[in-house]
Design a protein around this motif. Structure first.
Motif, short mmCIF file in Angstrom:
data_model
loop_
_atom_site.label_atom_id
_atom_site.label_comp_id
_atom_site.label_asym_id
_atom_site.label_seq_id
_atom_site.Cartn_x
_atom_site.Cartn_y
_atom_site.Cartn_z
N TRP A 140 0.83 -1.20 0.00
CA TRP A 140 0.00 0.00 0.00
C TRP A 140 0.87 1.26 0.00
N ARG A 141 1.87 1.29 0.89
CA ARG A 141 2.73 2.48 1.01
C ARG A 141 3.56 2.73 -0.24
N TYR A 142 4.20 1.68 -0.73
CA TYR A 142 5.15 1.86 -1.82
C TYR A 142 4.48 2.06 -3.18
N ASN A 143 3.20 1.83 -3.25
CA ASN A 143 2.47 2.05 -4.48
C ASN A 143 1.42 3.17 -4.35
N TYR A 144 1.49 3.88 -3.24
CA TYR A 144 0.52 4.94 -2.99
C TYR A 144 0.50 5.93 -4.14
N PRO A 145 -0.66 6.35 -4.64
CA PRO A 145 -2.02 6.14 -4.16
C PRO A 145 -2.76 5.00 -4.86
N THR A 149 -8.08 3.21 -1.26
CA THR A 149 -9.50 3.11 -1.58
C THR A 149 -10.33 4.18 -0.87
N THR A 150 -9.67 5.04 -0.09
CA THR A 150 -10.42 6.06 0.65
C THR A 150 -10.72 7.30 -0.18
N GLN A 151 -9.98 7.48 -1.28
CA GLN A 151 -10.15 8.68 -2.09
C GLN A 151 -10.26 8.28 -3.55
N HIS A 152 -10.75 9.20 -4.33
CA HIS A 152 -10.86 8.98 -5.77
C HIS A 152 -9.79 9.82 -6.44
N TRP A 153 -8.89 9.16 -7.12
CA TRP A 153 -7.79 9.83 -7.78
C TRP A 153 -8.02 9.81 -9.28
N ALA A 154 -7.68 10.89 -9.93
CA ALA A 154 -7.79 10.96 -11.38
C ALA A 154 -6.39 11.20 -11.93
N LYS A 155 -6.08 10.53 -13.03
CA LYS A 155 -4.81 10.78 -13.66
C LYS A 155 -4.95 12.06 -14.49
N VAL A 156 -4.05 12.98 -14.26
CA VAL A 156 -4.09 14.26 -14.93
C VAL A 156 -2.80 14.40 -15.72
#
Length: 176
Positions: A140-145, A149-156
């Motif tokens: 989880w840490r080394y591949n963050y984010p 699963t707590t947030q929604h990330w968008a690739k920008v």
């Protein structure tokens, strides 16, 4: 925070203009503001001797300007100081232990950082309660984010890519 942003931050804090700071570090009066603007926007990166001169003129350590080396205690401290400036990180004492806190009221960025830290704490709590393995926690840490699963990330796209795309299609964009 990039070195240009740190130069800008300290210059504003000291109440200096770009021209004034540029002249303090030895740039000719006619181009001092332009040169400083190039460093502040990141289009140029100052070499070590200029970074040292800027730091002296701004009355800060060179590590406070440059991207800190967190492999040293001093670099780590300057990273924490930058987090204080940007995110409202504060140091306090609770139950005889030194604690770092993020004030979600400092800014939108501070509130976002607090969400990320809460996600990290959630994973650390799961590890502590043996709900996940050390390997899962490290994954989880080394591949963050990626696994958050707590947030929604968008690739920008990067700013550079975005600028290239805008430039390429500007004649096709409609302006009303």
């Amino acid at each position: 925070m990039a070195i240009g942003e740190r130069i800008h931050f300290f210059r504003i804090m000291r109440g200096m203009t770009q021209k004034y700071l540029g002249m303090l570090v030895g740039f000719p009066e006619r181009s001092a503001d332009v040169r400083l603007a190039q460093y502040e926007t990141g289009s140029r990166k100052p070499k070590a001797d200029l970074t040292a001169a800027l730091a002296q003129a701004l009355d800060v350590a060179p590590q406070a300007l440059d991207i800190p080396d967190i492999d040293s205690y001093i670099g780590l401290m300057h990273t924490l100081f930058a987090l204080e400036d940007i995110y409202g990180l504060t140091v306090s004492e609770t139950d005889g232990e030194v604690c770092l806190k993020v004030s979600k009221d400092k800014s939108k960025d501070a509130a976002e950082l607090l969400k990320m830290l809460c996600a990290w704490k959630e994973q650390a709590d799961k590890l502590s309660a043996e709900e996940i393995s050390r390997e899962d926690y490290d994954q989880w840490r080394y591949n963050y984010p990626k696994f958050d699963t707590t947030q929604h990330w968008a690739k920008v796209p990067s700013k550079e890519l975005s600028d290239v795309l805008v430039e390429s299609f500007k004649d096709k964009l409609k302006t009303d």
